[in-house]
Design a protein around this motif. Structure first.
Motif, PDB file in Angstrom:
ATOM      1  N   ARG A  37       0.954  -1.310  -0.128  1.00  0.00           N
ATOM      2  CA  ARG A  37       0.014   0.012  -0.025  1.00  0.00           C
ATOM      3  C   ARG A  37       0.849   1.282   0.076  1.00  0.00           C
ATOM      4  N   PRO A  38       0.262   2.432  -0.537  1.00  0.00           N
ATOM      5  CA  PRO A  38       0.952   3.704  -0.402  1.00  0.00           C
ATOM      6  C   PRO A  38       1.550   3.918   0.948  1.00  0.00           C
ATOM      7  N   GLU A  39       2.284   4.464   1.103  1.00  0.00           N
ATOM      8  CA  GLU A  39       2.980   4.810   2.847  1.00  0.00           C
ATOM      9  C   GLU A  39       3.294   6.425   2.707  1.00  0.00           C
ATOM     10  N   TRP A  40       3.993   6.502   1.902  1.00  0.00           N
ATOM     11  CA  TRP A  40       4.612   8.136   2.047  1.00  0.00           C
ATOM     12  C   TRP A  40       4.348   8.841   0.652  1.00  0.00           C
ATOM     13  N   VAL A  41       4.349  10.136   0.584  1.00  0.00           N
ATOM     14  CA  VAL A  41       4.624  10.801  -0.637  1.00  0.00           C
ATOM     15  C   VAL A  41       5.493  11.962  -0.221  1.00  0.00           C
ATOM     16  N   SER A  42       6.500  12.107  -1.353  1.00  0.00           N
ATOM     17  CA  SER A  42       7.286  13.224  -1.231  1.00  0.00           C
ATOM     18  C   SER A  42       6.527  14.514  -1.937  1.00  0.00           C
ATOM     19  N   VAL A  43       6.866  15.619  -1.102  1.00  0.00           N
ATOM     20  CA  VAL A  43       6.307  16.886  -1.783  1.00  0.00           C
ATOM     21  C   VAL A  43       7.408  17.892  -2.231  1.00  0.00           C
ATOM     22  N   LYS A  44       7.268  18.320  -3.450  1.00  0.00           N
ATOM     23  CA  LYS A  44       8.378  19.300  -3.800  1.00  0.00           C
ATOM     24  C   LYS A  44       7.920  20.493  -3.289  1.00  0.00           C
ATOM     25  N   THR A  45       8.708  21.466  -2.375  1.00  0.00           N
ATOM     26  CA  THR A  45       8.382  22.724  -1.827  1.00  0.00           C
ATOM     27  C   THR A  45       9.584  23.641  -2.196  1.00  0.00           C
ATOM     28  N   GLY A  46       9.320  24.817  -1.645  1.00  0.00           N
ATOM     29  CA  GLY A  46      10.262  25.887  -1.917  1.00  0.00           C
ATOM     30  C   GLY A  46      10.250  26.503  -3.106  1.00  0.00           C
ATOM     31  N   GLU A  52      12.222  18.703  -1.065  1.00  0.00           N
ATOM     32  CA  GLU A  52      11.332  17.761  -1.080  1.00  0.00           C
ATOM     33  C   GLU A  52      11.218  17.078   0.238  1.00  0.00           C
ATOM     34  N   SER A  53      10.021  17.171   0.545  1.00  0.00           N
ATOM     35  CA  SER A  53       9.757  16.834   2.117  1.00  0.00           C
ATOM     36  C   SER A  53       8.570  15.490   1.927  1.00  0.00           C
ATOM     37  N   PHE A  54       8.770  14.647   3.056  1.00  0.00           N
ATOM     38  CA  PHE A  54       8.148  13.609   3.073  1.00  0.00           C
ATOM     39  C   PHE A  54       7.000  13.658   4.199  1.00  0.00           C
ATOM     40  N   PRO A  80      11.995  16.193   8.733  1.00  0.00           N
ATOM     41  CA  PRO A  80      13.420  15.906   8.446  1.00  0.00           C
ATOM     42  C   PRO A  80      13.808  15.620   7.393  1.00  0.00           C
ATOM     43  N   ASN A  81      15.023  16.011   6.812  1.00  0.00           N
ATOM     44  CA  ASN A  81      15.454  15.590   5.448  1.00  0.00           C
ATOM     45  C   ASN A  81      15.891  14.301   5.542  1.00  0.00           C
ATOM     46  N   VAL A  82      15.714  13.348   4.728  1.00  0.00           N
ATOM     47  CA  VAL A  82      16.081  11.921   4.608  1.00  0.00           C
ATOM     48  C   VAL A  82      16.766  11.553   3.531  1.00  0.00           C
ATOM     49  N   ASP A  83      17.666  10.779   3.566  1.00  0.00           N
ATOM     50  CA  ASP A  83      18.559  10.336   2.436  1.00  0.00           C
ATOM     51  C   ASP A  83      18.119   9.083   1.668  1.00  0.00           C
ATOM     52  N   VAL A  84      17.845   9.276   0.282  1.00  0.00           N
ATOM     53  CA  VAL A  84      17.310   8.215  -0.424  1.00  0.00           C
ATOM     54  C   VAL A  84      18.543   7.531  -1.129  1.00  0.00           C
ATOM     55  N   ASP A  85      18.492   6.157  -0.910  1.00  0.00           N
ATOM     56  CA  ASP A  85      19.839   5.418  -1.484  1.00  0.00           C
ATOM     57  C   ASP A  85      19.468   5.644  -3.177  1.00  0.00           C
ATOM     58  N   ALA A  86      20.634   4.984  -3.793  1.00  0.00           N
ATOM     59  CA  ALA A  86      20.481   5.155  -5.117  1.00  0.00           C
ATOM     60  C   ALA A  86      19.521   4.197  -5.706  1.00  0.00           C
ATOM     61  N   GLY A  87      18.971   3.319  -5.144  1.00  0.00           N
ATOM     62  CA  GLY A  87      17.917   2.407  -5.567  1.00  0.00           C
ATOM     63  C   GLY A  87      16.548   2.939  -5.140  1.00  0.00           C
ATOM     64  N   GLU A  92      15.680   1.851   7.263  1.00  0.00           N
ATOM     65  CA  GLU A  92      14.627   1.696   8.517  1.00  0.00           C
ATOM     66  C   GLU A  92      14.770   3.143   9.338  1.00  0.00           C
ATOM     67  N   THR A  93      16.211   3.460   9.688  1.00  0.00           N
ATOM     68  CA  THR A  93      16.356   4.503  10.475  1.00  0.00           C
ATOM     69  C   THR A  93      15.823   5.803   9.994  1.00  0.00           C
ATOM     70  N   GLU A  94      15.770   6.000   8.598  1.00  0.00           N
ATOM     71  CA  GLU A  94      15.085   7.264   8.248  1.00  0.00           C
ATOM     72  C   GLU A  94      13.712   7.233   8.169  1.00  0.00           C
ATOM     73  N   GLU A  95      13.083   6.276   8.014  1.00  0.00           N
ATOM     74  CA  GLU A  95      11.644   6.132   8.061  1.00  0.00           C
ATOM     75  C   GLU A  95      11.346   6.038   9.288  1.00  0.00           C
ATOM     76  N   HIS A  96      12.143   5.797  10.326  1.00  0.00           N
ATOM     77  CA  HIS A  96      11.670   5.867  11.712  1.00  0.00           C
ATOM     78  C   HIS A  96      11.629   7.247  12.243  1.00  0.00           C
ATOM     79  N   ARG A  97      12.545   8.004  11.786  1.00  0.00           N
ATOM     80  CA  ARG A  97      12.571   9.260  11.985  1.00  0.00           C
ATOM     81  C   ARG A  97      11.392  10.241  11.679  1.00  0.00           C
ATOM     82  N   LEU A  98      10.955   9.550  10.346  1.00  0.00           N
ATOM     83  CA  LEU A  98       9.804  10.438   9.782  1.00  0.00           C
ATOM     84  C   LEU A  98       8.488   9.866  10.682  1.00  0.00           C
ATOM     85  N   TYR A  99       8.233   8.739  11.127  1.00  0.00           N
ATOM     86  CA  TYR A  99       7.172   8.224  12.050  1.00  0.00           C
ATOM     87  C   TYR A  99       7.446   9.090  13.253  1.00  0.00           C
ATOM     88  N   ASP A 100       8.633   9.213  14.003  1.00  0.00           N
ATOM     89  CA  ASP A 100       8.404   9.981  14.958  1.00  0.00           C
ATOM     90  C   ASP A 100       7.788  11.360  14.956  1.00  0.00           C
TER      91      ASP A 100
END
Length: 294
Positions: A37-46, A52-54, A80-87, A92-100
């Protein structure tokens, strides 16, 4: 909740908060690797969508041509700014930060996760990824994970479900804008000074000159009109001019301040990422061909 079928109506569409304020435009959708299921959407801001905010999409709603999320505009932009890898995956750490940050209970997210087995997902590396516009339209985008447990990816190398084996090459573009700010202040100030001035003017004065004339027939009568021998006195008033100074206030000019704009070129440097696609070929030797026949 936004369903998978609605993703095509989500990407590149406006995202609004609960008060009707536009936050930005949807850029990517991230999926739960357990439920799909869709869980996050990244939004272009500024400015020009440079940031880009999640934001969680689980409680979002698709309203006509835009998405509404139950979070304030400032809250989303401050995520929080999160780092999306090359793939295209979230750790898990980045996603946990966003949930918190959004006050979502991590345990409740994990308890909702169920592995999907519909034949379309291949087990991955345990991270989370994003589905871009191509993935939303039915081509092979990358999916993301809630909880970061098991990542999965639709058909590799973004292969279209219809059998198209082409790759999509993307690149970043730099958009430069300008902002107007105060650079200083200027003011007019009037004050009084005293100056020494000099001017030359002509002045006149009277001087006494004694004139003598002989007795003639013409003036003899006047000359004999008085006593023969006597004393007498005659007085003449003398005059002179002197400079007189007075001042007069007169307007001489009007002074005002205006601003004029000068345009100059300024070079802005930045870094953009570009994808490159190269083809690797391998030549077979005659021995390889012979062994293949054997």
């Amino acid at each position: 909740m936004i369903t998978r079928e609605e993703i095509a109506n989500v990407l590149d569409h406006p995202v609004y908060d609960g008060d009707g304020n536009k936050i930005g435009d949807a850029k990517h959708v991230f999926f739960d690797d357990m439920t799909g299921r869709p869980e996050w959407v990244s939004v272009k801001t500024g400015m020009f969508g440079s940031n880009e905010s999640f934001v969680p999409i689980r409680d979002a709603a698709l309203v006509q041509d835009h998405i509404e999320v139950p979070y304030g505009k400032d809250q989303v932009k401050g995520a929080p700014n999160v780092d999306v890898d090359a793939g295209g995956h979230l750790s898990e750490t980045e996603e946990h930060r966003l949930y918190d940050y959004y006050g979502i209970n991590w345990d409740s997210v994990l308890s909702e996760a169920e592995r999907t087995d519909d034949g379309r997902w291949a087990a991955g590396t345990g991270t989370a990824g994003a589905a871009g516009a191509a993935g939303a339209a039915g081509t092979a985008g990358m999916a993301g994970a809630a909880g970061g447990t098991t990542g999965y990816q639709e058909t590799p190398d973004r292969t279209d479900m219809r059998g198209d084996d082409a790759m999509t090459r993307s690149e970043e573009q730099m958009h430069v804008g300008v902002e107007r700010r105060e650079s200083g202040r200027a003011r007019l100030r009037k004050y009084v000074v005293t100056e020494e001035v000099q001017q030359t003017v002509p002045v006149s004065h009277e001087e006494v000159r004694v004139e003598r004339e002989p007795i003639t027939d013409a003036n003899r009568g006047e000359a004999l009109s008085g006593p023969e021998i006597s004393e007498d006195e005659h007085e003449v008033t003398l005059h002179e001019e002197r400079p007189v100074v007075e001042t007069e206030t007169v307007p001489v000019e009007r002074v005002r301040m205006t601003t004029e704009e000068h345009i100059e070129d300024e070079t802005v440097r930045g870094r953009v990422r570009k994808e490159r696609i190269e083809a690797d070929t391998e030549a077979f030797t005659e021995d390889d061909t012979r062994r293949g026949r054997e």
